[in-house]
Design a protein around this motif. Structure first.
Motif, mmCIF file in Angstrom:
data_model
loop_
_atom_site.group_PDB
_atom_site.id
_atom_site.type_symbol
_atom_site.label_atom_id
_atom_site.label_comp_id
_atom_site.label_asym_id
_atom_site.label_seq_id
_atom_site.Cartn_x
_atom_site.Cartn_y
_atom_site.Cartn_z
ATOM 1 N N LEU A 34 0.810 -1.229 0.000
ATOM 2 C CA LEU A 34 0.000 0.000 0.000
ATOM 3 C C LEU A 34 0.841 1.277 0.000
ATOM 4 C CD1 LEU A 34 -2.735 -1.048 2.600
ATOM 5 C CD2 LEU A 34 -2.932 -1.076 0.104
ATOM 6 N N GLY A 35 2.130 1.152 0.265
ATOM 7 C CA GLY A 35 3.005 2.316 0.321
ATOM 8 C C GLY A 35 3.447 2.600 1.750
ATOM 9 N N ALA A 36 4.670 3.151 1.870
ATOM 10 C CA ALA A 36 5.218 3.423 3.202
ATOM 11 C C ALA A 36 4.335 4.416 3.937
ATOM 12 C CB ALA A 36 6.642 3.964 3.076
ATOM 13 N N GLY A 37 4.037 4.154 5.171
ATOM 14 C CA GLY A 37 3.244 5.062 5.996
ATOM 15 C C GLY A 37 1.749 5.002 5.698
ATOM 16 N N ALA A 38 1.321 4.095 4.810
ATOM 17 C CA ALA A 38 -0.091 4.054 4.412
ATOM 18 C C ALA A 38 -0.986 3.451 5.489
ATOM 19 C CB ALA A 38 -0.244 3.251 3.120
ATOM 20 N N VAL A 39 -0.377 2.663 6.379
ATOM 21 C CA VAL A 39 -1.190 1.935 7.356
ATOM 22 C C VAL A 39 -1.068 2.575 8.733
ATOM 23 C CG1 VAL A 39 -1.558 -0.297 8.477
ATOM 24 C CG2 VAL A 39 -0.873 -0.198 6.077
ATOM 25 N N GLU A 40 -2.222 2.835 9.322
ATOM 26 C CA GLU A 40 -2.232 3.414 10.651
ATOM 27 C C GLU A 40 -2.065 2.295 11.684
ATOM 28 O OE1 GLU A 40 -5.357 6.217 12.900
ATOM 29 O OE2 GLU A 40 -5.692 5.944 10.758
ATOM 30 N N THR A 41 -1.126 2.494 12.605
ATOM 31 C CA THR A 41 -1.011 1.550 13.717
ATOM 32 C C THR A 41 -1.244 2.345 14.981
ATOM 33 O OG1 THR A 41 1.332 1.800 13.281
ATOM 34 C CG2 THR A 41 0.438 -0.398 13.022
ATOM 35 N N PRO A 42 -2.470 2.348 15.440
ATOM 36 C CA PRO A 42 -2.842 3.219 16.543
ATOM 37 C C PRO A 42 -1.996 2.963 17.783
ATOM 38 C CG PRO A 42 -4.726 2.065 15.627
ATOM 39 C CD PRO A 42 -3.523 1.436 15.031
#
Ligand code: TXA
Ligand code: MG
Length: 352
Positions: A211-219
């Motif tokens: 999805l691309g670097a930084g695309a996923v939120e890890t709360p």
């Protein structure tokens, strides 16, 4: 008590006849425990509301904790989800079959018992050959939480399921150890950005490679006791003895453990230590404590495969206190860390 049929199958070449029998039980409303590549699941056909309710009763599971729906063909996603964002299809293509669960807006027609009243549905297409064949023969979506009693460590061996559920369900399919060993990654795709609600077999690094670097939120909340997925708010994965999770320099942790072991010996208590092969060198670990190894620190997959089994072994050994050395938080190590954190009641202690 009911009579539970226990069948043993070869995971590489599952016996068709046995799985056809299991599929028939599911189709007529029974409950079947089956292996997946992560942990064993306790299955019921989603459209059979009575069976789905039975899952909650049998596990002692709180009614507000929704279930994951298991499918065997990617297109079944359209039968379950009202909307399928482009990212969902990209991820399905890349990670299914496999340990990724996607949360999507649900279609009407999915019983409220499955989604515990939420407007969303959790969908997963497992890769274990037995799970796939069973789902194919059942030919209907199957809701399946982990096949443990609520609050107990998830089952990664047939024997764990037998301990927890024998006499409570129609059938247990035992195909040996599961492989990945921690549950699937739960990824919420209903918001602006994909969000990891539960770290698992498909790591953040793997998701971001697609999805691309930084695309996923890890709360941040993953790292403390605030719940994200409804199920994460309960005391979880817990062995009977209290567990303390330790971080810090290896040398400092070893000194700390040595002190604790000496104190425990004086108090006549039994201590369990969960650590890595490298930690077995703590002098009195050889004799005074029961040491459980997560394998090599450099290979977090070994720890993932063993974790839940070790938590159950701690119970069997009858230890009074458990100390766990925190896993490195890279790759699937993040999921191992997360499960140990839950087992420790959300607290990690830095030893200085
Ligand atoms: O690997 C796995 O996912 C295993 C195997 C059997 O597939 N299943 C599993 O199910 O771990 P369970 O029920 O033990 O955990 C499901 C998690 C819970 O934390 C639940 O709250 C969350 O997924 N979940 C399910 N549906 C959800 C939804 N609609 N929204 C948010 N979280 C959801
Ligand atoms: Mg579970």
């Amino acid at each position: 008590m009911i009579k539970t049929e226990i069948i043993r199958v070869n995971p590489e070449a599952p016996d068709e006849g046995a799985l056809a029998q299991a599929a028939a039980i599911l189709r007529r409303g029974g409950l079947v425990a089956f292996p997946t590549e992560t942990v064993y699941g306790l299955g019921a056909v989603i459209y059979n509301r009575v069976s789905v309710k039975n899952i909650f009763t049998v596990k002692g599971r709180p009614g507000d904790n929704p279930l994951i729906v298991h499918i065997y063909r990617e297109e079944q996603i359209f039968e379950l989800a009202r909307e399928t964002p482009a990212a969902a299809m990209v991820l399905a293509r890349r990670f299914w079959p496999g340990p990724l669960t996607m949360i999507l807006p649900k279609r009407e027609g999915i019983p409220v018992e499955v989604s515990a009243g939420l407007p969303t549905v959790a969908i997963r297409l497992p890769s274990h050959p037995v799970a796939r064949e069973l789902l194919r023969l059942t030919d209907l979506p199957v809701a399946a939480p982990s096949a443990n009693l609520s609050g107990r460590p998830s089952p990664t061996r047939g024997s764990h399921v037998i301990t927890d559920l024998n006499g409570k369900i129609e059938m247990i399919i035992d195909a040996g150890p599961t492989g990945v060993g921690v549950e699937s990654t739960v990824l919420d795709l209903t918001g602006l950005r994909p969000r990891i609600l539960r770290p698992g077999g498909v790591t953040r690094e793997m998701l971001e490679a697609v999805l691309g670097a930084g695309a996923v939120e890890t709360p941040e909340a993953l790292n403390d006791s605030r719940p994200l997925a409804p199920g994460m708010k309960y005391r979880h994965y817990a062995p009977q003895a209290p567990l303390r999770l330790l971080t810090g320099e290896t040398r400092v942790i070893h000194t700390f453990l040595q002190e604790r072991v000496d104190q425990a010996r004086q108090a006549g208590k039994k201590i369990g230590v969960i650590g890595y092969d490298e930690d077995q060198g703590i002098p009195s670990c050889r004799t005074e404590v029961t040491f459980f190894s997560l394998g090599r620190r450099s290979n977090p997959a070994e720890g993932a495969e063993r974790l839940f089994h070790l938590l159950r072994l701690c119970d069997q050994a009858g230890v009074d206190e458990i100390y766990a050395v925190a896993p490195p938080r890279t790759g699937v190590g993040e999921a191992v860390y997360n499960r140990l954190l839950k087992a420790a009641g959300g607290k990690v202690e830095e030893i200085k």
